[in-house]
Design a protein around this motif. Sequence first.
Motif, mmCIF file in Angstrom:
data_model
loop_
_atom_site.group_PDB
_atom_site.id
_atom_site.type_symbol
_atom_site.label_atom_id
_atom_site.label_comp_id
_atom_site.label_asym_id
_atom_site.label_seq_id
_atom_site.Cartn_x
_atom_site.Cartn_y
_atom_site.Cartn_z
ATOM 1 N N ARG A 248 75.100 7.183 62.235
ATOM 2 C CA ARG A 248 76.269 7.908 62.175
ATOM 3 C C ARG A 248 76.556 8.887 60.871
ATOM 4 N N TYR A 249 75.961 8.476 59.899
ATOM 5 C CA TYR A 249 75.800 9.267 58.828
ATOM 6 C C TYR A 249 75.022 10.405 58.763
ATOM 7 N N GLY A 250 73.838 10.139 59.210
ATOM 8 C CA GLY A 250 72.683 11.336 58.994
ATOM 9 C C GLY A 250 72.048 11.721 60.218
ATOM 10 N N GLY A 251 72.728 11.359 61.310
ATOM 11 C CA GLY A 251 72.073 11.872 62.864
ATOM 12 C C GLY A 251 70.788 11.006 63.344
ATOM 13 N N ALA A 252 70.712 11.145 64.508
ATOM 14 C CA ALA A 252 69.579 10.332 65.345
ATOM 15 C C ALA A 252 68.369 10.957 64.840
ATOM 16 N N ALA A 253 68.375 12.254 64.489
ATOM 17 C CA ALA A 253 66.987 12.812 64.392
ATOM 18 C C ALA A 253 66.210 12.366 63.245
ATOM 19 N N ARG A 254 66.911 12.088 61.957
ATOM 20 C CA ARG A 254 66.538 11.562 60.997
ATOM 21 C C ARG A 254 66.706 10.086 60.662
ATOM 22 N N GLY A 255 67.860 9.750 61.192
ATOM 23 C CA GLY A 255 67.803 8.290 61.250
ATOM 24 C C GLY A 255 67.006 7.163 61.947
ATOM 25 N N LEU A 256 66.387 8.008 63.018
ATOM 26 C CA LEU A 256 65.403 7.094 63.845
ATOM 27 C C LEU A 256 64.136 7.478 63.945
ATOM 28 N N SER A 257 63.700 8.563 63.106
ATOM 29 C CA SER A 257 62.446 9.234 63.176
ATOM 30 C C SER A 257 61.306 8.298 62.931
ATOM 31 N N SER A 258 61.445 7.301 62.008
ATOM 32 C CA SER A 258 60.207 6.277 61.759
ATOM 33 C C SER A 258 60.380 5.175 62.827
ATOM 34 N N GLU A 259 61.486 4.958 63.263
ATOM 35 C CA GLU A 259 61.591 3.872 64.178
ATOM 36 C C GLU A 259 61.087 4.346 65.700
ATOM 37 N N ARG A 260 61.077 5.440 65.857
ATOM 38 C CA ARG A 260 60.285 5.928 67.091
ATOM 39 C C ARG A 260 58.918 5.845 67.150
ATOM 40 N N GLY A 261 58.195 5.939 66.074
ATOM 41 C CA GLY A 261 56.884 5.717 65.960
ATOM 42 C C GLY A 261 56.577 4.188 65.959
ATOM 43 N N TYR A 262 57.171 3.374 65.397
ATOM 44 C CA TYR A 262 57.247 2.065 65.371
ATOM 45 C C TYR A 262 57.259 1.423 66.773
ATOM 46 N N LEU A 263 58.147 1.934 67.679
ATOM 47 C CA LEU A 263 58.318 1.337 68.894
ATOM 48 C C LEU A 263 57.430 1.942 69.928
#
Length: 326
Positions: A248-263
């Motif tokens: 919500r604060y930083g946007g999905a592009a930055r807020g989930l960038s590491s999590e996508r690779g992890y998953l």
Amino acid sequence: MTADRAASDLTVAICAYTLDRWDDLSAAVASVRAQHRPPAELLLVVDHNPALLERARRELPGVRVLPSEQRRGLSGARNTALSAARGELIAFLDDDAVADRGWTAHLLAGYRDPRVFGVGGLVRPWWLEGRPDWFPSEFDWVVGCSYHGLPDRGSEVRNFIGANMSFRRAPALAAGGFRTDLGRVGTRPLGCEETELCIRLAVRNPGAVLRYEPSAGVRHRVPGHRGTVRYFTARCYAEGRSKAAVVRYGGAARGLSSERGYLRRTVPVALLHSLRRGALGRAAALCGGVALTVAGFVAGLASRGTPPNGPTGPATAAGQPIGDPS
């Protein structure tokens, strides 16, 4: 910046909130004093606990002991340290972690590059009652430690683990410090305030580098209750809710960038390996951990109005909230 000059500009900050971890806190302080390159200042911020404050001032000579001047919780204590520190660089060590003797030297080496705004290090779990067989190393973030899947050599990263991180102090203050509506309050298992600050620093300072240096290591105590299914499930769900606030604060592009690779990579490889070895408990933990984190994330997005710990945002050095960092 030479290594000697950097050491003279370094403050190490430890934040503590309970007398129950006095022995752990004393060990953390001793590990900082034993560094090959001792910091110019060792700062202890006590989070709204007068008894702990009094004991620390009495029994920890040479440590600058201050009460937290902000809202109760780890973020407020860290902001107090950011504001009060005398060094140009500030490193944070958890009160239940013990730093390797070369910790400060390896952190400081990263700042020879002026583009580097922060350096974080490896957090090794110290299982006091042994690691449970079912607990996957890919989920060591549940107990506040580095997890399998992080780089094994010095690399640029999105964010650090809070038990072992450092920043150039002026940019961190200019960015508003840590959000006090994120992060741990007492034993409540919420987090991601470090992630949100790292993202905000990168947005405000294009070209800034946040560097992960595994050679800057610490050991983080993991008591037995953190190796239970109950703690694992609660922490995964809370992480999902915290990640929703970061998005919500930083946007999905930055807020989930590491999590996508992890998953996409880390978890599937670990799951396949566990199934091939017949480690069904570990496989179940991998699947369950992902499902609970996703459930927490969805629930966090659904409760859009109020962040996990309340309405207060980032704070300036004076402790007043500033505007939306995005």
